[in-house]
Design a protein around this motif. Structure first.
Motif, PDB file in Angstrom:
ATOM      1  N   LEU A  49       0.851  -1.197   0.000  1.00  0.00           N
ATOM      2  CA  LEU A  49       0.000   0.000   0.000  1.00  0.00           C
ATOM      3  C   LEU A  49       0.884   1.243   0.000  1.00  0.00           C
ATOM      4  O   LEU A  49       1.199   1.806   1.044  1.00  0.00           O
ATOM      5  N   SER A  50       1.294   1.680  -1.183  1.00  0.00           N
ATOM      6  CA  SER A  50       2.260   2.771  -1.302  1.00  0.00           C
ATOM      7  C   SER A  50       1.694   4.069  -0.765  1.00  0.00           C
ATOM      8  O   SER A  50       0.490   4.337  -0.833  1.00  0.00           O
ATOM      9  N   GLY A  51       2.575   4.894  -0.217  1.00  0.00           N
ATOM     10  CA  GLY A  51       2.180   6.197   0.302  1.00  0.00           C
ATOM     11  C   GLY A  51       1.526   6.156   1.664  1.00  0.00           C
ATOM     12  O   GLY A  51       0.940   7.151   2.101  1.00  0.00           O
ATOM     13  N   THR A  52       1.631   5.018   2.370  1.00  0.00           N
ATOM     14  CA  THR A  52       1.017   4.915   3.696  1.00  0.00           C
ATOM     15  C   THR A  52       1.819   5.744   4.710  1.00  0.00           C
ATOM     16  O   THR A  52       3.045   5.702   4.733  1.00  0.00           O
ATOM     17  N   TYR A  53       1.104   6.449   5.575  1.00  0.00           N
ATOM     18  CA  TYR A  53       1.699   7.446   6.476  1.00  0.00           C
ATOM     19  C   TYR A  53       1.328   7.121   7.908  1.00  0.00           C
ATOM     20  O   TYR A  53       0.154   6.923   8.233  1.00  0.00           O
ATOM     21  N   THR A  54       2.311   7.036   8.790  1.00  0.00           N
ATOM     22  CA  THR A  54       2.060   6.811  10.215  1.00  0.00           C
ATOM     23  C   THR A  54       2.913   7.774  11.031  1.00  0.00           C
ATOM     24  O   THR A  54       3.937   8.277  10.549  1.00  0.00           O
ATOM     25  N   THR A  55       2.506   8.017  12.268  1.00  0.00           N
ATOM     26  CA  THR A  55       3.212   8.955  13.130  1.00  0.00           C
ATOM     27  C   THR A  55       3.453   8.346  14.502  1.00  0.00           C
ATOM     28  O   THR A  55       2.808   7.382  14.896  1.00  0.00           O
ATOM     29  N   GLY A  56       4.391   8.943  15.233  1.00  0.00           N
ATOM     30  CA  GLY A  56       4.683   8.491  16.586  1.00  0.00           C
ATOM     31  C   GLY A  56       5.720   9.395  17.209  1.00  0.00           C
ATOM     32  O   GLY A  56       5.826  10.578  16.862  1.00  0.00           O
ATOM     33  N   ILE A  57       6.500   8.844  18.130  1.00  0.00           N
ATOM     34  CA  ILE A  57       7.588   9.595  18.727  1.00  0.00           C
ATOM     35  C   ILE A  57       8.878   8.793  18.600  1.00  0.00           C
ATOM     36  O   ILE A  57       8.853   7.577  18.378  1.00  0.00           O
ATOM     37  N   LEU A  58       9.998   9.472  18.745  1.00  0.00           N
ATOM     38  CA  LEU A  58      11.288   8.804  18.814  1.00  0.00           C
ATOM     39  C   LEU A  58      11.466   8.346  20.254  1.00  0.00           C
ATOM     40  O   LEU A  58      11.629   9.150  21.162  1.00  0.00           O
ATOM     41  N   SER A  59      11.395   7.019  20.462  1.00  0.00           N
ATOM     42  CA  SER A  59      11.343   6.470  21.813  1.00  0.00           C
ATOM     43  C   SER A  59      12.708   6.292  22.446  1.00  0.00           C
ATOM     44  O   SER A  59      12.846   6.344  23.668  1.00  0.00           O
ATOM     45  N   ARG A  60      13.725   6.065  21.615  1.00  0.00           N
ATOM     46  CA  ARG A  60      15.041   5.717  22.164  1.00  0.00           C
ATOM     47  C   ARG A  60      16.091   5.841  21.078  1.00  0.00           C
ATOM     48  O   ARG A  60      15.820   5.594  19.911  1.00  0.00           O
ATOM     49  N   ILE A  61      17.299   6.228  21.478  1.00  0.00           N
ATOM     50  CA  ILE A  61      18.467   6.174  20.599  1.00  0.00           C
ATOM     51  C   ILE A  61      19.447   5.198  21.229  1.00  0.00           C
ATOM     52  O   ILE A  61      19.917   5.407  22.349  1.00  0.00           O
ATOM     53  N   ALA A  62      19.740   4.091  20.530  1.00  0.00           N
ATOM     54  CA  ALA A  62      20.627   3.062  21.065  1.00  0.00           C
ATOM     55  C   ALA A  62      22.067   3.557  21.104  1.00  0.00           C
ATOM     56  O   ALA A  62      22.414   4.583  20.499  1.00  0.00           O
ATOM     57  N   THR A  63      22.915   2.817  21.815  1.00  0.00           N
ATOM     58  CA  THR A  63      24.316   3.216  21.933  1.00  0.00           C
ATOM     59  C   THR A  63      25.023   3.228  20.585  1.00  0.00           C
ATOM     60  O   THR A  63      25.978   3.964  20.393  1.00  0.00           O
ATOM     61  N   ASN A  64      24.552   2.402  19.637  1.00  0.00           N
ATOM     62  CA  ASN A  64      25.154   2.404  18.303  1.00  0.00           C
ATOM     63  C   ASN A  64      24.503   3.424  17.380  1.00  0.00           C
ATOM     64  O   ASN A  64      24.817   3.487  16.192  1.00  0.00           O
ATOM     65  N   GLY A  65      23.600   4.220  17.925  1.00  0.00           N
ATOM     66  CA  GLY A  65      22.956   5.278  17.154  1.00  0.00           C
ATOM     67  C   GLY A  65      21.645   4.901  16.522  1.00  0.00           C
ATOM     68  O   GLY A  65      20.920   5.765  16.017  1.00  0.00           O
ATOM     69  N   ASP A  66      21.283   3.600  16.525  1.00  0.00           N
ATOM     70  CA  ASP A  66      20.028   3.204  15.913  1.00  0.00           C
ATOM     71  C   ASP A  66      18.840   3.778  16.682  1.00  0.00           C
ATOM     72  O   ASP A  66      18.915   4.045  17.878  1.00  0.00           O
ATOM     73  N   LEU A  67      17.723   3.927  15.969  1.00  0.00           N
ATOM     74  CA  LEU A  67      16.556   4.618  16.495  1.00  0.00           C
ATOM     75  C   LEU A  67      15.423   3.643  16.783  1.00  0.00           C
ATOM     76  O   LEU A  67      15.209   2.688  16.040  1.00  0.00           O
ATOM     77  N   GLN A  68      14.693   3.909  17.860  1.00  0.00           N
ATOM     78  CA  GLN A  68      13.502   3.129  18.208  1.00  0.00           C
ATOM     79  C   GLN A  68      12.303   4.063  18.206  1.00  0.00           C
ATOM     80  O   GLN A  68      12.378   5.188  18.709  1.00  0.00           O
ATOM     81  N   THR A  69      11.187   3.605  17.650  1.00  0.00           N
ATOM     82  CA  THR A  69      10.003   4.449  17.544  1.00  0.00           C
ATOM     83  C   THR A  69       8.744   3.630  17.766  1.00  0.00           C
ATOM     84  O   THR A  69       8.737   2.414  17.559  1.00  0.00           O
ATOM     85  N   ASP A  70       7.663   4.316  18.174  1.00  0.00           N
ATOM     86  CA  ASP A  70       6.371   3.644  18.277  1.00  0.00           C
ATOM     87  C   ASP A  70       5.491   3.927  17.064  1.00  0.00           C
ATOM     88  O   ASP A  70       4.338   3.502  17.013  1.00  0.00           O
ATOM     89  N   ALA A  71       6.025   4.657  16.052  1.00  0.00           N
ATOM     90  CA  ALA A  71       5.277   4.835  14.806  1.00  0.00           C
ATOM     91  C   ALA A  71       5.074   3.467  14.161  1.00  0.00           C
ATOM     92  O   ALA A  71       5.986   2.644  14.129  1.00  0.00           O
ATOM     93  N   ALA A  72       3.872   3.211  13.664  1.00  0.00           N
ATOM     94  CA  ALA A  72       3.558   1.893  13.102  1.00  0.00           C
ATOM     95  C   ALA A  72       4.409   1.623  11.868  1.00  0.00           C
ATOM     96  O   ALA A  72       4.374   2.367  10.891  1.00  0.00           O
ATOM     97  N   ILE A  73       5.207   0.551  11.932  1.00  0.00           N
ATOM     98  CA  ILE A  73       6.040   0.103  10.814  1.00  0.00           C
ATOM     99  C   ILE A  73       5.684  -1.354  10.554  1.00  0.00           C
ATOM    100  O   ILE A  73       5.715  -2.177  11.460  1.00  0.00           O
ATOM    101  N   ASN A  74       5.345  -1.669   9.319  1.00  0.00           N
ATOM    102  CA  ASN A  74       4.913  -3.007   8.964  1.00  0.00           C
ATOM    103  C   ASN A  74       5.696  -3.512   7.763  1.00  0.00           C
ATOM    104  O   ASN A  74       6.434  -2.749   7.128  1.00  0.00           O
TER     105      ASN A  74
END
Length: 319
Positions: A144-169
């Motif tokens: 389903l192209s163009g699908t849009y979801t929102t959330g917050i940036l929940s965490r930044i890991a020690t290696n810099g990777d990002l964690q979010t609660d925005a819906a990702i499928n």
């Protein structure tokens, strides 16, 4: 009589002046505050988000240069040399894979026969990536192209990777995670799925654009396909480096599952031949020995990142 005569004009005047005030008030408040920000980010960013199709499935990507350079996830292209890319306008391009980095789960594509200048996403700097900020994801979950979801940036890991609660499928993989300025802050990579269902529980992961910038700079001018960012030394075949504790036989070069033992933890979480093991507890796996060393500590649980047919998910394994 005089009182009635005076009251009627006054009532008429009150109704006449009050009625028109309702419509302007509604018109002015339809799209304000957070809602207006949501709309502006989507309108600014969505023209630069693409759908990527391979023989293994679908994913997403971000156009980062007007001549057709696309940033996506390595597991999305899954060893392909060429892929099909569709833009938000429906334009279709063949694209060559010009660089990959399996450890960071990043890939660069070059669109062929680009006419004119394409819409692009700007890359955020460190100040544009902060825990607690609002984030936005655009992609093609389940095609389903163009699908849009929102959330917050929940965490930044020690290696810099990002964690979010925005819906990702499945299908969002490789697509952009954005800040409220419409800047690319991460490449969507995986969701945490505690079990074999693959469902979204509100914990998603993205590779930070700060970790992608050096990769982009080093490879943006590549012309020939580069399917392996780092050559691997030859290693002897290790059919089952971790014994029955996890219960899989792995290809030592690609960490692809060859066999799954019956009644093993691997079978319980739904692993099957053809799956690729990417990371344990967020740490990328380079060879089976790293997995063996981790399992020798006899952990009670771990989060295993697994790629299957162009999709990736984090699965909780309990022992």
């Amino acid at each position: 009589m005089k009182a009635s005569t005076l009251l009627l004009p006054l009532l008429t005047m009150t109704l006449a002046t009050a009625t028109p005030m309702i419509a302007p008030s509604w018109a002015q408040t339809r799209f304000q505050g957070d809602e207006q920000v949501n709309i502006q980010v989507y309108q600014k960013a969505s023209p630069a988000v693409v759908t990527i199709r391979t023989n293994g499935g679908n994913g997403s990507g971000s156009i980062i240069s007007p001549d057709g350079l696309v940033l996506t996830g390595e597991h999305v292209i899954s060893g392909s040399r060429t892929v099909q890319v569709t833009t938000s306008t429906g334009a279709r391009y063949n694209a060559r894979v010009i660089a990959t980095n399996r450890q960071r789960d990043l890939a660069l594509l070059r669109l062929e026969n680009v006419q004119g200048r394409l819409a692009t996403l700007p890359l955020a700097n460190r100040e544009g990536i902060q825990v607690g900020q609002r984030v936005f994801a655009i992609g093609s979950p389940f095609g389903l192209s163009g699908t849009y979801t929102t959330g917050i940036l929940s965490r930044i890991a020690t290696n810099g990777d990002l964690q979010t609660d925005a819906a990702i499928n499945p299908g969002n993989s490789g697509g952009p995670l954005l800040n409220s300025r419409g800047e690319l802050i991460g490449v969507n990579r995986a969701i945490l799925s505690p079990g074999s269902s693959g469902g979204n529980i509100g914990i998603g992961f993205a590779t930070s654009v700060l970790n992608a910038q050096e990769f982009i700079a080093q490879n943006r001018n590549n012309s020939a396909p580069a399917l392996a960012a780092e050559p691997r030394p030859n290693r002897p075949n290790v059919p089952n480096p971790q014994g029955v504790r996890l219960g899989v036989a792995l290809d030592p070069e690609t960490l692809t599952v060859r066999e799954v033992e019956p009644n093993s933890p691997a079978q319980v979480i739904g692993l099957r031949p053809g799956d690729r093991l990417l990371a344990v507890n967020g740490r990328p796996l380079e060879d089976p020995e790293e997995l063996r060393a981790f399992l020798e500590r006899r952990p009670r649980a771990m989060v295993l990142t697994v790629a299957r047919q162009g999709r990736v998910a984090n699965v909780l394994v309990r022992f």
